[in-house]
Write an enzyme that holds these catalytic residues in place. Structure first.
Site, mmCIF file in Angstrom:
data_model
loop_
_atom_site.group_PDB
_atom_site.id
_atom_site.type_symbol
_atom_site.label_atom_id
_atom_site.label_comp_id
_atom_site.label_asym_id
_atom_site.label_seq_id
_atom_site.Cartn_x
_atom_site.Cartn_y
_atom_site.Cartn_z
ATOM 1 N N ARG A 136 3.635 0.545 -7.956
ATOM 2 C CA ARG A 136 2.312 1.264 -7.604
ATOM 3 C C ARG A 136 2.862 2.888 -7.026
ATOM 4 N NH1 ARG A 136 -2.031 -0.997 -2.831
ATOM 5 N NH2 ARG A 136 -2.804 0.898 -3.261
ATOM 6 N N GLN A 169 -5.890 7.857 -17.714
ATOM 7 C CA GLN A 169 -6.256 8.926 -16.626
ATOM 8 C C GLN A 169 -4.989 9.674 -16.402
ATOM 9 O OE1 GLN A 169 -8.495 8.330 -12.651
ATOM 10 N NE2 GLN A 169 -9.071 10.701 -12.263
ATOM 11 N N GLY A 181 -3.018 1.883 -7.766
ATOM 12 C CA GLY A 181 -4.249 0.584 -6.735
ATOM 13 C C GLY A 181 -4.606 0.289 -7.613
ATOM 14 N N GLY A 182 -6.024 1.531 -8.415
ATOM 15 C CA GLY A 182 -6.771 0.513 -8.837
ATOM 16 C C GLY A 182 -7.345 1.630 -10.236
ATOM 17 N N MET A 183 -7.779 1.461 -11.560
ATOM 18 C CA MET A 183 -7.807 2.605 -12.115
ATOM 19 C C MET A 183 -9.528 1.660 -12.669
ATOM 20 S SD MET A 183 -8.339 5.532 -13.862
ATOM 21 C CE MET A 183 -9.079 5.434 -14.160
ATOM 22 N N GLU A 184 -10.589 2.977 -12.195
ATOM 23 C CA GLU A 184 -12.395 2.679 -12.102
ATOM 24 C C GLU A 184 -12.802 2.364 -13.763
ATOM 25 O OE1 GLU A 184 -10.601 5.422 -11.280
ATOM 26 O OE2 GLU A 184 -11.731 7.077 -11.674
ATOM 27 N N HIS A 216 -16.471 4.633 -7.877
ATOM 28 C CA HIS A 216 -16.185 5.299 -9.276
ATOM 29 C C HIS A 216 -17.662 4.824 -9.705
ATOM 30 C CE1 HIS A 216 -13.285 8.215 -8.372
ATOM 31 N NE2 HIS A 216 -12.105 7.141 -8.280
ATOM 32 N N GLN A 247 -2.919 3.092 -18.984
ATOM 33 C CA GLN A 247 -3.464 3.793 -17.920
ATOM 34 C C GLN A 247 -3.681 5.209 -19.126
ATOM 35 O OE1 GLN A 247 -4.696 3.676 -14.905
ATOM 36 N NE2 GLN A 247 -4.984 5.801 -15.011
ATOM 37 N N TYR A 249 -9.030 13.726 -2.003
ATOM 38 C CA TYR A 249 -9.361 11.902 -1.655
ATOM 39 C C TYR A 249 -9.818 12.433 -0.430
ATOM 40 C CZ TYR A 249 -7.111 9.293 -5.871
ATOM 41 O OH TYR A 249 -7.120 8.920 -6.755
ATOM 42 N N HIS A 257 -14.061 1.383 -3.120
ATOM 43 C CA HIS A 257 -13.085 2.445 -3.871
ATOM 44 C C HIS A 257 -13.376 2.336 -5.490
ATOM 45 C CE1 HIS A 257 -11.031 6.428 -4.366
ATOM 46 N NE2 HIS A 257 -10.393 6.006 -5.764
ATOM 47 N N GLU A 258 -13.369 1.471 -6.093
ATOM 48 C CA GLU A 258 -13.535 1.342 -8.389
ATOM 49 C C GLU A 258 -14.614 1.429 -7.839
ATOM 50 O OE1 GLU A 258 -11.072 3.044 -8.555
ATOM 51 O OE2 GLU A 258 -9.367 2.507 -7.092
ATOM 52 N N ASP A 282 -1.189 15.526 -13.206
ATOM 53 C CA ASP A 282 -0.931 15.010 -11.783
ATOM 54 C C ASP A 282 -0.872 15.589 -10.530
ATOM 55 O OD1 ASP A 282 -1.205 12.300 -12.376
ATOM 56 O OD2 ASP A 282 1.090 12.134 -12.279
ATOM 57 N N GLU A 323 -13.260 12.783 -6.877
ATOM 58 C CA GLU A 323 -12.266 11.200 -5.333
ATOM 59 C C GLU A 323 -12.557 11.671 -4.104
ATOM 60 O OE1 GLU A 323 -10.071 8.542 -6.078
ATOM 61 O OE2 GLU A 323 -9.712 9.304 -8.402
ATOM 62 N N PRO A 372 0.568 0.785 -12.205
ATOM 63 C CA PRO A 372 0.553 2.953 -11.127
ATOM 64 C C PRO A 372 0.172 2.801 -10.677
ATOM 65 C CG PRO A 372 0.146 2.949 -13.823
ATOM 66 C CD PRO A 372 0.699 1.503 -13.625
HETATM 67 N N1 BES Z 1 -8.837 7.094 -10.905
HETATM 68 C C1 BES Z 1 -7.805 6.920 -9.569
HETATM 69 C C2 BES Z 1 -6.128 6.500 -9.652
HETATM 70 C C3 BES Z 1 -5.340 7.429 -10.745
HETATM 71 C C4 BES Z 1 -6.343 8.468 -9.935
HETATM 72 C C5 BES Z 1 -5.474 7.604 -11.418
HETATM 73 C C6 BES Z 1 -5.379 10.300 -10.878
HETATM 74 C C7 BES Z 1 -4.878 8.968 -12.471
HETATM 75 C C8 BES Z 1 -4.302 9.605 -11.691
HETATM 76 C C9 BES Z 1 -8.396 5.273 -8.124
HETATM 77 O O1 BES Z 1 -10.247 5.731 -8.541
HETATM 78 C C10 BES Z 1 -7.865 5.489 -7.285
HETATM 79 O O2 BES Z 1 -7.631 7.229 -6.010
HETATM 80 N N2 BES Z 1 -7.019 4.670 -7.301
HETATM 81 C C11 BES Z 1 -6.119 4.674 -5.495
HETATM 82 C C12 BES Z 1 -6.932 3.610 -4.894
HETATM 83 C C13 BES Z 1 -7.064 4.056 -3.895
HETATM 84 C C14 BES Z 1 -8.244 2.789 -3.422
HETATM 85 C C15 BES Z 1 -7.890 5.111 -3.418
HETATM 86 C C16 BES Z 1 -4.910 4.221 -5.917
HETATM 87 O O3 BES Z 1 -4.385 3.912 -7.146
HETATM 88 O O4 BES Z 1 -3.998 4.585 -5.037
HETATM 89 ZN ZN ZN Z 2 -10.363 6.506 -7.167
#
Ligand code: BES
Ligand code: ZN
Length: 617
Positions: free
Chosen positions: A570, A156, A283-286, A314, A154, A398, A310-311, A390, A333, A281
């Protein structure tokens, strides 16, 4: 004041007539960025060649990384490095001296490498350590199939430097090739052109021809297989998950087409998703070309696939036009949530999109309430200097970002707004964006062009939600809310009305259970709907939160919560539940479960929960 401006102008004049090196500094291409030691205006990486072995026994990645670099006769290049063992460094093939700077808990160490005036390439021999935060090594027991180990990375926001020494700033872009050796039984995939089959010798060669930011470099290794959805889209998962995942994400290609229809051609050729073990950790990572996703969205009924939208979004907002610094995270975001909602609307209609938008609005309201004492944290543009990026990764970026863009859309009209966004992505493709640059662009290309006035600065630089926010409505949610009101009075609920409820309606229902609802009433609901055994992870998570806050302990709920916390990593889900425990005076119970569950979590989740519960190990 005036004097100092003259002084500034004067010194710029002097500088610009000096040597080329000083000239470089004046026409700085890269902005000041507080979360990297790199000085890209002096010397910058352009292309990466990674050559590593993934050692599951020692749980390390070991090998070398080479960079093609650009500079104007700089005498050193500075990289970021954290918790890595740097063995040696070479320039253009010959050993050179290097040194590591002081350790910063958040940023790690600057890796200074001596250059010669004509140096074009550097190579760093290194290995990761057991402190490496980006990596999660999973035992077979932590996977779906239970037979092979798994590794995921991971990057980001600032974790790529913990598995590759690199200039780890989002405003940089590199193309890359990678050679990765893994145990024979396993397959490796990256944010690059990927294999569809396992290689018998365990050696995988990757190529990423489009330049990406370092935080998007990603690797996953496991006993996985591929199944295509369309020529351009498909899924990777462990074998026992593959069919379910394929079913769940069947609309991926439609999403891709809808996205292209809105904001222009997809720039990354292939769009695949890999579903990881549950301790992932996020939901998703793009990660470009290969989104990483949690298995908690595999609900069986395709009800949580907005995550894929969402991803995918991105691929434009974030991966194509990238936030220059983590203070501008909302540009990644907020735009992505807006785009996500538009994809969902295009595929499933306004009803579904507006329900999602209202859930987002409730998330936002709760986040703002939580920041009552620190209103500056509700600004879109952040100030994370000296903090871990973080800390800025909450629903302000978002959901306030989304609401801002939706409000703008309604103000200027969808047609003009879409034209504006499409051009925005096109003009800034493969480059970076910061807030002030965006505002200038917005003013020129949208607001002034169409003679519209808008309180952009208030939205971006002030706390809370401006009063001109878009009004979002959903008949469906109104019915849900009315049913809660009625239930509070009568203790009865018209079950037949709930039969056709979507996941979003259930989530809305559960989340809006009033504080005053009695434990007995919670029990009535649970008897009727057995929410304590909800299969849908999202419904389960919001229900657990309510049960904890309403001191409800029947129907095996405590065991359900514990099992959930032990298997799912998660961060958003588990931190919601630990927060509920903490806020309802069950800190001891939270700690008791956390001690057992912690080894199962990725470090980014563990770090957050450590902080939340004051856990020191
Ligand atoms: N890029 C983010 C995840 C992220 C943000 C990782 C900051 C590390 C630091 C990813 O696109 C994201 O926003 N994931 C969301 C899901 C989304 C549907 C809102 C999540 O992980 O919950
Ligand atoms: Zn995102």
């Amino acid at each position: 004041m005036k004097n100092s401006i003259y002084l500034l102008l004067f010194s710029i004049l002097i500088l610009s007539s000096c040597t080329t090196k000083q000239k470089e500094e004046v026409s700085a291409k890269y902005v000041e960025e507080f979360h990297s030691f790199a000085q890209p205006n002096k010397a910058v990486i352009k292309h990466m060649d990674l050559d590593v072995i993934v050692d599951f026994d020692k749980q390390i990645i070991k090998g070398k990384v080479s960079y093609q670099i650009e500079h104007q006769e700089a005498n050193e290049i500075i990289l970021d490095s954290k918790f890595l063992n740097i063995e040696k460094v070479a320039i253009d093939g010959a050993p050179t001296t290097f040194h590591l700077g002081r350790m910063d808990q958040q940023l790690g160490q600057a890796l200074h490498i001596k250059l010669k005036p004509k140096t074009k390439a550097i190579t760093i021999y290194y290995e990761t350590t057991n402190q490496t935060e980006a990596l999660q090594w999973l035992s077979p027991q932590q996977t779906a199939d239970k037979t092979h180990p798994f590794l995921l990375t991971q990057g980001q926001a600032i974790l790529t430097r913990t598995w590759i020494p690199i200039q780890d700033s989002p405003q940089l872009r590199v193309t890359y090739n990678a050679k990765v050796q893994v145990p024979n039984a396993l397959m490796a995939v990256m944010s690059a052109e990927n294999p569809k089959e396992r290689a018998i010798d365990g050696i995988y060669n990757f190529k990423m021809r489009q330049a990406i930011s370092p935080y998007l470099i990603a690797l996953a290794v496991g006993d996985i297989a591929y199944k295509s959805i369309s020529p351009q889209t498909g899924v990777y998962a462990e074998k026992s998950m593959l069919e379910k995942v394929h079913y769940e994400f069947a609309d991926m290609d439609k999403m891709l087409k809808a996205a292209e229809n809105l904001y222009g051609t997809y720039a990354w050729d292939q769009f695949d998703v890999i579903v990881l073990p549950p301790s992932f950790p996020f939901g998703g990572m793009e990660n470009p070309r290969l989104t990483f996703a949690t298995p908690t969205v595999i609900a069986g009924d395709r009800s949580l696939t907005s995550l894929v939208a969402h991803e995918l979004a991105h691929s434009w907002s974030g991966n194509l036009v990238t936030n220059a610094t983590w203070d501008d995270f909302w540009l990644n975001e907020g735009f992505t949530v807006y785009f996500e909602m538009r994809i969902m609307e295009a595929l499933y209609g306004k009803d579904r999109a507006n329900m999602l938008a209202l859930i987002s609005q409730q998330d936002l309201a709760e986040e703002i309430e939580g920041f009552k004492e620190e209103p500056e944290k509700t600004h879109l543009k952040l100030n994370l200097k000296g903090h871990n990026p973080d800390d800025g990764m909450n629903s302000i970026a978002y959901d306030k970002g989304y609401l801002f863009l939706r409000t703008l859309e309604e103000k200027v009209g969808r047609e003009k707004f879409d034209q504006f966004l499409k051009t925005y992505f096109e003009k800034h493709a493969f480059s970076t964006m910061y807030t002030e640059k965006f505002i200038a662009y917005l003013n020129k290309e949208l607001l002034e062009k169409h003679q519209v006035t808008f309180n952009t600065e208030e939205w971006i630089y002030q706390a809370g939600i401006p009063s001109n926010k878009a009004i979002i409505e959903s008949d469906k949610f109104q019915i849900v809310e009315q049913m809660l009101v009625d239930f509070m009075k009568t203790n009865t609920i018209n079950e037949s009305l709930t039969k056709a409820w979507t996941t979003q309606e259930w989530v809305h229902f559960v989340r809006n259970i009033p504080k005053e609802m009695t434990t007995k009433q919670i029990a009535i609901l649970d008897k009727k709907f057995d929410l304590s055994h909800a299969k849908n992870s999202y419904i389960a998570m919001v229900w657990y939160d309510q049960c904890i806050r309403h001191n409800y302990h029947e129907n095996g709920i405590d065991q359900q919560i514990e099992t959930f916390l032990m298997t799912v990593g998660r961060r958003w889900y588990v931190s919601t539940i630990y927060t509920a425990l903490k806020e309802s005076e069950q800190q001891d119970k939270a700690l008791e479960i956390y001690k057992k569950a912690r080894p199962n979590y990725h470090m980014v989740t563990a770090n957050s929960i450590d902080k939340l519960l004051g856990y020191k190990g």
